[in-house]
Design an enzyme around this catalytic site. Sequence first.
Site, mmCIF file in Angstrom:
data_model
loop_
_atom_site.group_PDB
_atom_site.id
_atom_site.type_symbol
_atom_site.label_atom_id
_atom_site.label_comp_id
_atom_site.label_asym_id
_atom_site.label_seq_id
_atom_site.Cartn_x
_atom_site.Cartn_y
_atom_site.Cartn_z
ATOM 1 N N ARG A 207 11.592 -7.972 5.982
ATOM 2 C CA ARG A 207 12.015 -6.592 5.679
ATOM 3 C C ARG A 207 13.125 -6.118 6.623
ATOM 4 N NH1 ARG A 207 7.043 -2.845 4.819
ATOM 5 N NH2 ARG A 207 6.607 -3.293 7.003
ATOM 6 N N ARG B 171 12.201 -3.293 11.824
ATOM 7 C CA ARG B 171 11.247 -2.472 12.558
ATOM 8 C C ARG B 171 10.682 -3.307 13.698
ATOM 9 N NH1 ARG B 171 6.846 -0.065 8.495
ATOM 10 N NH2 ARG B 171 5.356 -0.904 9.979
ATOM 11 N N ARG C 130 -0.574 -8.553 13.725
ATOM 12 C CA ARG C 130 -1.078 -7.554 12.766
ATOM 13 C C ARG C 130 -1.931 -8.224 11.683
ATOM 14 N NH1 ARG C 130 4.242 -4.801 10.847
ATOM 15 N NH2 ARG C 130 2.948 -3.495 9.531
ATOM 16 N N ARG D 95 -9.069 1.750 9.137
ATOM 17 C CA ARG D 95 -8.697 0.362 9.392
ATOM 18 C C ARG D 95 -9.808 -0.392 10.112
ATOM 19 N NH1 ARG D 95 -2.920 0.771 9.409
ATOM 20 N NH2 ARG D 95 -1.818 -1.180 9.715
ATOM 21 N N LYS E 203 0.826 -1.216 0.000
ATOM 22 C CA LYS E 203 0.000 0.000 0.000
ATOM 23 C C LYS E 203 0.858 1.263 0.000
ATOM 24 C CE LYS E 203 -2.334 -0.798 3.796
ATOM 25 N NZ LYS E 203 -1.777 -2.066 4.286
HETATM 26 P P1 AMP Z 1 1.147 0.571 9.228
HETATM 27 O O1 AMP Z 1 2.479 1.182 8.921
HETATM 28 O O2 AMP Z 1 0.018 1.155 8.429
HETATM 29 O O3 AMP Z 1 1.171 -0.934 9.161
HETATM 30 O O4 AMP Z 1 0.823 0.960 10.747
HETATM 31 C C1 AMP Z 1 1.662 0.570 11.811
HETATM 32 C C2 AMP Z 1 0.846 0.440 13.095
HETATM 33 O O5 AMP Z 1 0.271 1.718 13.461
HETATM 34 C C3 AMP Z 1 -0.349 -0.510 13.007
HETATM 35 O O6 AMP Z 1 0.015 -1.865 13.207
HETATM 36 C C4 AMP Z 1 -1.247 0.033 14.130
HETATM 37 O O7 AMP Z 1 -0.773 -0.369 15.398
HETATM 38 C C5 AMP Z 1 -1.034 1.536 14.031
HETATM 39 N N1 AMP Z 1 -2.032 2.158 13.114
HETATM 40 C C6 AMP Z 1 -1.788 2.736 11.902
HETATM 41 N N2 AMP Z 1 -2.932 3.174 11.337
HETATM 42 C C7 AMP Z 1 -3.940 2.865 12.195
HETATM 43 C C8 AMP Z 1 -5.352 3.033 12.162
HETATM 44 N N3 AMP Z 1 -5.972 3.613 11.117
HETATM 45 N N4 AMP Z 1 -6.074 2.579 13.229
HETATM 46 C C9 AMP Z 1 -5.467 1.989 14.281
HETATM 47 N N5 AMP Z 1 -4.144 1.785 14.374
HETATM 48 C C10 AMP Z 1 -3.364 2.220 13.339
#
Ligand code: AMP
Length: 220
Positions: free
Chosen positions: A131, A164, A175, A92, A17
Amino acid sequence: MTQHPRIILLGVPGSGKGTQGALIAKTFGIPTFSSGEYFRNLRREGRLPAEISAKINAGGLVSDEDVNVIVVESFLSTQEAQAGFVLDGYPRTVAQAAFLDDYLTKQSLGLTAAVYVELPMDTAFRRISGRRICPNDGSVYNVYFQPPQREGRCDLCGATLIQREDDRDESVRTRMATYEAITKALIGYYGDQGKLVIVNGMQTPDAVFAEMRRALDDQA
Ligand code: AMP
C-alpha cells in the site's frame, strides 16, 4: 436488518474492513468508528502520546484500558452512536470484546453482528505492505494490485507516494502475528454468541459488501 444495527468488523489487517465499514455506514446511514484511524488523526495533530505511538509503529497493540476509554469517550457515548454504528479495528482482544458487551448490556443493548471478512494471510500481507498513499490528496495505491501509472507518484497530483510507518514489512509481520495470537480468538467468541457472519474477502469490495448484506438479512 434491524433499525439501528450495531456491527463490528473482524479480519486480518488488510482484509478490507475499512472499506466495508464505509460502505455499511453509507448504506445504512450509521456512523463508523475506526480506532486505528483515531490514532492516526491524533498523530497528525501531534497529540498522540509517545508510548502509544511507539507501540503502533512496532505493530503491537495499545493497552485495553486506553482503547476502551477512548472508544467510549470519543464515540460510543456520543449522540451520533445512538443510531447504531460500525466499529472497525475495535474490539481487538477478548477483554475489549467483553468490555463492549458489558457496556452495551448496561444500556439494554447488544451487538447485531460480528462480520468476519476472511482472507488468506499472504494476500493480506501484500495488500498492506504494497500500500502507498498520496500525502497530498489521500489517494491509495498498491504496488502489487493497483500501481500508479508513474512509479512512486500520485496519478492525480504527481506527489511522491508514501508508505504508512506501520505498513512496513517488519511491522506488518508483527501486526499479522498479533492478529493470529490475540485477535483471531474473537471469531470463536462471537461464534459462541451466535453473532458471527463470515464473508469471503477475496472479491471486489462491492461483491464482499453484497455477500455481507445477504448474510445480515438472513441473520435478521
Ligand atoms: P488499524 O488501522 O486498525 O490496523 O490500527 C492501527 C494500529 O492502531 C494497530 O496496529 C494497533 O497498534 C492500534 N490499534 C487500533 N485499534 C486497536 C485496538 N482496538 N486495540 C489495541 N490497539 C489498537
